[in-house]
Design a protein around this motif. Structure first.
Motif, PDB file in Angstrom:
ATOM      1  N   UNK A 110       0.851  -1.181   0.000  1.00 18.47           N
ATOM      2  CA  UNK A 110       0.000   0.000   0.000  1.00 18.47           C
ATOM      3  C   UNK A 110       0.890   1.236   0.000  1.00 18.47           C
ATOM      4  N   UNK A 111       0.610   2.221  -0.845  1.00 25.94           N
ATOM      5  CA  UNK A 111       1.451   3.420  -0.867  1.00 25.94           C
ATOM      6  C   UNK A 111       1.408   4.208   0.436  1.00 25.94           C
ATOM      7  N   UNK A 112       0.256   4.241   1.082  1.00 27.80           N
ATOM      8  CA  UNK A 112       0.150   5.011   2.321  1.00 27.80           C
ATOM      9  C   UNK A 112      -0.952   4.431   3.202  1.00 27.80           C
ATOM     10  N   UNK A 113      -0.662   4.374   4.498  1.00 25.00           N
ATOM     11  CA  UNK A 113      -1.651   4.034   5.526  1.00 25.00           C
ATOM     12  C   UNK A 113      -1.686   5.179   6.521  1.00 25.00           C
ATOM     13  N   UNK A 114      -2.746   5.235   7.320  1.00 22.77           N
ATOM     14  CA  UNK A 114      -2.898   6.344   8.263  1.00 22.77           C
ATOM     15  C   UNK A 114      -3.287   5.814   9.637  1.00 22.77           C
ATOM     16  N   UNK A 115      -2.422   6.055  10.622  1.00 21.85           N
ATOM     17  CA  UNK A 115      -2.792   5.844  12.018  1.00 21.85           C
ATOM     18  C   UNK A 115      -3.549   7.083  12.480  1.00 21.85           C
ATOM     19  N   UNK A 116      -4.722   6.905  13.082  1.00 20.51           N
ATOM     20  CA  UNK A 116      -5.570   8.026  13.473  1.00 20.51           C
ATOM     21  C   UNK A 116      -5.951   7.918  14.948  1.00 20.51           C
ATOM     22  N   UNK A 117      -5.871   9.036  15.647  1.00 23.55           N
ATOM     23  CA  UNK A 117      -6.323   9.099  17.037  1.00 23.55           C
ATOM     24  C   UNK A 117      -7.672   9.808  17.050  1.00 23.55           C
ATOM     25  N   UNK A 118      -8.688   9.095  17.514  1.00 22.50           N
ATOM     26  CA  UNK A 118     -10.047   9.619  17.552  1.00 22.50           C
ATOM     27  C   UNK A 118     -10.514   9.753  18.994  1.00 22.50           C
ATOM     28  N   UNK A 119     -11.294  10.800  19.237  1.00 21.12           N
ATOM     29  CA  UNK A 119     -11.994  10.972  20.512  1.00 21.12           C
ATOM     30  C   UNK A 119     -13.405  11.411  20.166  1.00 21.12           C
ATOM     31  N   UNK A 120     -14.357  10.504  20.348  1.00 17.17           N
ATOM     32  CA  UNK A 120     -15.704  10.793  19.854  1.00 17.17           C
ATOM     33  C   UNK A 120     -15.671  10.838  18.340  1.00 17.17           C
ATOM     34  N   UNK A 121     -16.149  11.942  17.779  1.00 17.25           N
ATOM     35  CA  UNK A 121     -16.076  12.151  16.337  1.00 17.25           C
ATOM     36  C   UNK A 121     -14.926  13.067  15.958  1.00 17.25           C
ATOM     37  N   UNK A 122     -14.072  13.434  16.925  1.00 13.57           N
ATOM     38  CA  UNK A 122     -12.951  14.338  16.671  1.00 13.57           C
ATOM     39  C   UNK A 122     -11.711  13.557  16.269  1.00 13.57           C
ATOM     40  N   UNK A 123     -11.004  14.084  15.288  1.00 15.16           N
ATOM     41  CA  UNK A 123      -9.715  13.559  14.868  1.00 15.16           C
ATOM     42  C   UNK A 123      -8.631  14.413  15.519  1.00 15.16           C
ATOM     43  N   UNK A 124      -7.752  13.779  16.320  1.00 14.16           N
ATOM     44  CA  UNK A 124      -6.766  14.525  17.098  1.00 14.16           C
ATOM     45  C   UNK A 124      -5.362  14.473  16.502  1.00 14.16           C
ATOM     46  N   UNK A 125      -5.016  13.396  15.845  1.00 10.61           N
ATOM     47  CA  UNK A 125      -3.673  13.252  15.284  1.00 10.61           C
ATOM     48  C   UNK A 125      -3.685  12.181  14.213  1.00 10.61           C
ATOM     49  N   UNK A 126      -2.743  12.302  13.280  1.00 12.48           N
ATOM     50  CA  UNK A 126      -2.603  11.334  12.198  1.00 12.48           C
ATOM     51  C   UNK A 126      -1.125  11.061  11.973  1.00 12.48           C
ATOM     52  N   UNK A 127      -0.778   9.801  11.828  1.00  8.25           N
ATOM     53  CA  UNK A 127       0.550   9.417  11.367  1.00  8.25           C
ATOM     54  C   UNK A 127       0.378   8.813   9.975  1.00  8.25           C
ATOM     55  N   UNK A 128       0.896   9.530   8.961  1.00  8.38           N
ATOM     56  CA  UNK A 128       0.813   9.046   7.581  1.00  8.38           C
ATOM     57  C   UNK A 128       2.035   8.175   7.311  1.00  8.38           C
ATOM     58  N   UNK A 129       1.797   6.907   7.097  1.00  7.37           N
ATOM     59  CA  UNK A 129       2.851   5.902   6.940  1.00  7.37           C
ATOM     60  C   UNK A 129       3.034   5.654   5.430  1.00  7.37           C
ATOM     61  N   UNK A 130       4.113   6.203   4.868  1.00  8.36           N
ATOM     62  CA  UNK A 130       4.297   6.228   3.413  1.00  8.36           C
ATOM     63  C   UNK A 130       5.300   5.146   2.994  1.00  8.36           C
ATOM     64  N   UNK A 131       4.911   4.353   2.006  1.00  8.20           N
ATOM     65  CA  UNK A 131       5.773   3.321   1.436  1.00  8.20           C
ATOM     66  C   UNK A 131       6.049   3.635  -0.027  1.00  8.20           C
ATOM     67  N   UNK A 132       7.305   3.502  -0.448  1.00 11.33           N
ATOM     68  CA  UNK A 132       7.586   3.629  -1.871  1.00 11.33           C
ATOM     69  C   UNK A 132       7.738   2.246  -2.501  1.00 11.33           C
ATOM     70  N   UNK A 133       7.983   2.201  -3.799  1.00  9.06           N
ATOM     71  CA  UNK A 133       8.079   0.929  -4.503  1.00  9.06           C
ATOM     72  C   UNK A 133       9.498   0.358  -4.460  1.00  9.06           C
ATOM     73  N   UNK A 134      10.357   0.961  -3.645  1.00 10.89           N
ATOM     74  CA  UNK A 134      11.751   0.512  -3.533  1.00 10.89           C
ATOM     75  C   UNK A 134      12.026  -0.142  -2.179  1.00 10.89           C
ATOM     76  N   UNK A 135      10.948  -0.527  -1.470  1.00  5.08           N
ATOM     77  CA  UNK A 135      11.096  -1.227  -0.206  1.00  5.08           C
ATOM     78  C   UNK A 135      11.360  -0.323   0.986  1.00  5.08           C
ATOM     79  N   UNK A 136      11.165   0.988   0.839  1.00 13.23           N
ATOM     80  CA  UNK A 136      11.452   1.941   1.908  1.00 13.23           C
ATOM     81  C   UNK A 136      10.162   2.490   2.508  1.00 13.23           C
ATOM     82  N   UNK A 137      10.290   3.040   3.721  1.00 19.78           N
ATOM     83  CA  UNK A 137       9.142   3.616   4.424  1.00 19.78           C
ATOM     84  C   UNK A 137       9.584   4.818   5.251  1.00 19.78           C
ATOM     85  N   UNK A 138       8.692   5.814   5.330  1.00 17.35           N
ATOM     86  CA  UNK A 138       8.863   6.927   6.267  1.00 17.35           C
ATOM     87  C   UNK A 138       7.472   7.398   6.671  1.00 17.35           C
TER      88      UNK A 138
END
Length: 259
Positions: A110-138
């Motif tokens: 997957x090119x990108x996944x998102x860790x999300x912190x929710x409280x009720x219906x509020x979004x408090x933080x996101x970690x965007x987990x990015x993968x390239x096609x060369x086996x790397x991630x940041x």
């Protein structure tokens, strides 16, 4: 019942998303395709029969695919630790959720996944987990000061330091916008480097994942991440034929996460 409550109760949500990319600058290129994402809380999810956690199935999610080094991830504990280091104080009503493409018959990309912190219906933080096609991630961490709720008009930006496309420089900044309700999700990503850059949007309606919807997604868009990877290579070929200059793959960032 809030979105956090639904995820905490074990519901797995299916996002049949429309994804669009548009390249800006002297060499333009745009495309749109459909892709299936899932949103769930890893510690409490109760998936239907077509989906499994850390086991083979038609659809599956494995902890090693997320959170930390690619292929050797630790899943939710990694995300919790990263957010704690960033200053988040965890409260009982907060839910850590993951938005990602699942494995399809065991295959994962997957090119990108998102860790999300929710409280009720509020979004408090996101970690965007990015993968390239060369086996790397940041991963990129997005949040307001004090972890105030992220609203639909808000734009959070980070310095672009990770190589994704071999036809773009590692320069400029990446801007994120998130829109999330109990039944709809939209994420807009803008990469800005002077007059050049990229606009990407993923949006769709959230609905409970069922055996029927999981099977339907597999029939409509078979292959999962393998199909997405094939589309990436197809559009890379089209860009090359248009005259795009190839950039060699650099050493990835030393840090796993930046903000």
């Amino acid at each position: 019942m809030t979105l956090a409550d639904r995820l905490s109760a074990g519901e797995v949500l299916h996002l049949p998303a429309s994804v669009s990319h548009a390249r800006r600058g002297s060499l333009r290129h745009a495309f749109r395709f459909g892709v299936d994402y899932l949103l769930f809380a890893p510690g409490t999810m109760r998936p239907p029969l077509v989906m499994s956690h850390n086991r083979f199935n038609l659809l599956s999610v494995r902890d090693r695919d997320h959170g930390g080094p690619r292929g050797a991830g630790r899943g939710a504990p990694w995300a919790r630790e990263a957010l704690t280091r960033a200053g988040l104080t965890w409260e009982p009503e907060m839910v850590l959720a993951l938005l990602t493409q699942p494995r399809f018959l065991g295959y994962w990309f997957t090119p990108v996944s998102f860790w999300m912190v929710l409280r009720g219906d509020d979004l408090l933080a996101v970690v965007a987990e990015v993968n390239n096609t060369f086996g790397q991630r940041h991963s990129y961490l997005c949040h307001h000061p004090g972890f105030d709720p992220i609203r639909a008009p808000d734009e959070l930006d980070v310095e672009k330091i990770f190589h994704v496309s071999p036809f773009q420089d590692i320069a400029g900044r990446t801007h994120f916008r998130f829109f999330l309700t109990d039944d709809r999700l939209s994420i807009r990503i803008r990469q800005i480097d002077g007059a050049r850059g990229l606009d990407a949007v993923m949006s769709g309606r959230l609905r409970p994942l069922t055996n029927r919807s999981g099977l339907g997604a597999a029939l409509r868009r078979p292959g999962g991440g393998l199909r997405v990877l094939a589309l990436i290579y197809w559009h890379a070929l089209r860009l090359k034929l248009k005259g795009a200059r190839y950039r060699p793959v650099p050493t990835p960032p030393e840090s796993e996460i930046s903000r």
